[in-house]
Design a protein around this motif. Sequence first.
Motif, PDB file in Angstrom:
ATOM      1  N   SER A  12      -6.073  51.336 -24.907  1.00 17.35           N
ATOM      2  CA  SER A  12      -4.664  52.046 -25.056  1.00 17.35           C
ATOM      3  C   SER A  12      -3.804  51.065 -25.494  1.00 17.35           C
ATOM      4  N   GLU A  48      -4.379  48.103 -27.181  1.00 16.89           N
ATOM      5  CA  GLU A  48      -4.633  47.968 -28.780  1.00 16.89           C
ATOM      6  C   GLU A  48      -4.059  48.872 -29.550  1.00 16.89           C
ATOM      7  N   LEU A  49      -4.100  50.125 -29.152  1.00 19.20           N
ATOM      8  CA  LEU A  49      -3.791  51.240 -30.121  1.00 19.20           C
ATOM      9  C   LEU A  49      -2.126  51.276 -30.050  1.00 19.20           C
ATOM     10  N   GLN A  50      -1.426  50.804 -28.657  1.00 17.01           N
ATOM     11  CA  GLN A  50       0.091  50.770 -28.806  1.00 17.01           C
ATOM     12  C   GLN A  50       0.483  49.707 -29.625  1.00 17.01           C
TER      13      GLN A  50
END
Length: 264
Positions: A205, A207-209
Amino acid sequence: MATGRTHRPATRSRGIPEATVARLPLYLRALTGLSERSVPTVSSEELAAAAGVNSAKLRKDFSYLGSYGTRGVGYDVEYLVYQISRELGLTQDWPVVIVGIGNLGAALANYGGFASRGFRVAALIDADPAMAGKPVAGIPVQHSDDLERIIAENGVSIGVIATPAGAAQPVCERLVAAGVTSILNFAPTVLTVPDGVDVRKVDLSIELQILAFHEQRKAGEEADAAAAAADAAAAAAASAKGARGSGDGSGKGPDGDVPAVMPA
């Protein structure tokens, strides 16, 4: 058969910086690809590009391994694969336990890259009694009550935590108490461990942010560029219109003729 408990990699004793250690798997992945294509040698520039680093950094990293390549020839691919694998401790068997066999834990258990990279999934462990005995990736899940016994019997020193956040710290403490000294944490929480225990955290999460931040910034930059272009075009149009209306100040029209109708 050698296990992780009795054989430790030599990187720390040889003084290899942590930043270099973190890049060694990148080099190994690129070299493995070259080896699979039967490429015998590779230049520092080619390997650096494949690994996503600059060539000067690569040569410095390899100097810690005692590998300097041959001028005009480059690095021997197979020898580097062996050398880096040895430094990372991948020339031996590392039994691993995965704790938490939900969707993520099951996906990790089914990952085929463990065995080819020197890791053996020795056990899958879950706290849900309904999971006990259920095969995942051909390995029967065992109940967490048996965690300490499983670690002792398999000589495990690496544990993977894929539990919910609330269960991660208690699981971590049990792993450490049982003798595990390296932990890969997929749970969305920060683990507290004693000195001598290494933890690597993988938070998808986060890394996605971070990617969302970069996407937002790029979109903002594109919008700013479009607005600047529009402003420049409007200013140019206004300037051209003003030039056509003002002429040269002599009272003549844009073609130099006296206007047909003069003001009274």
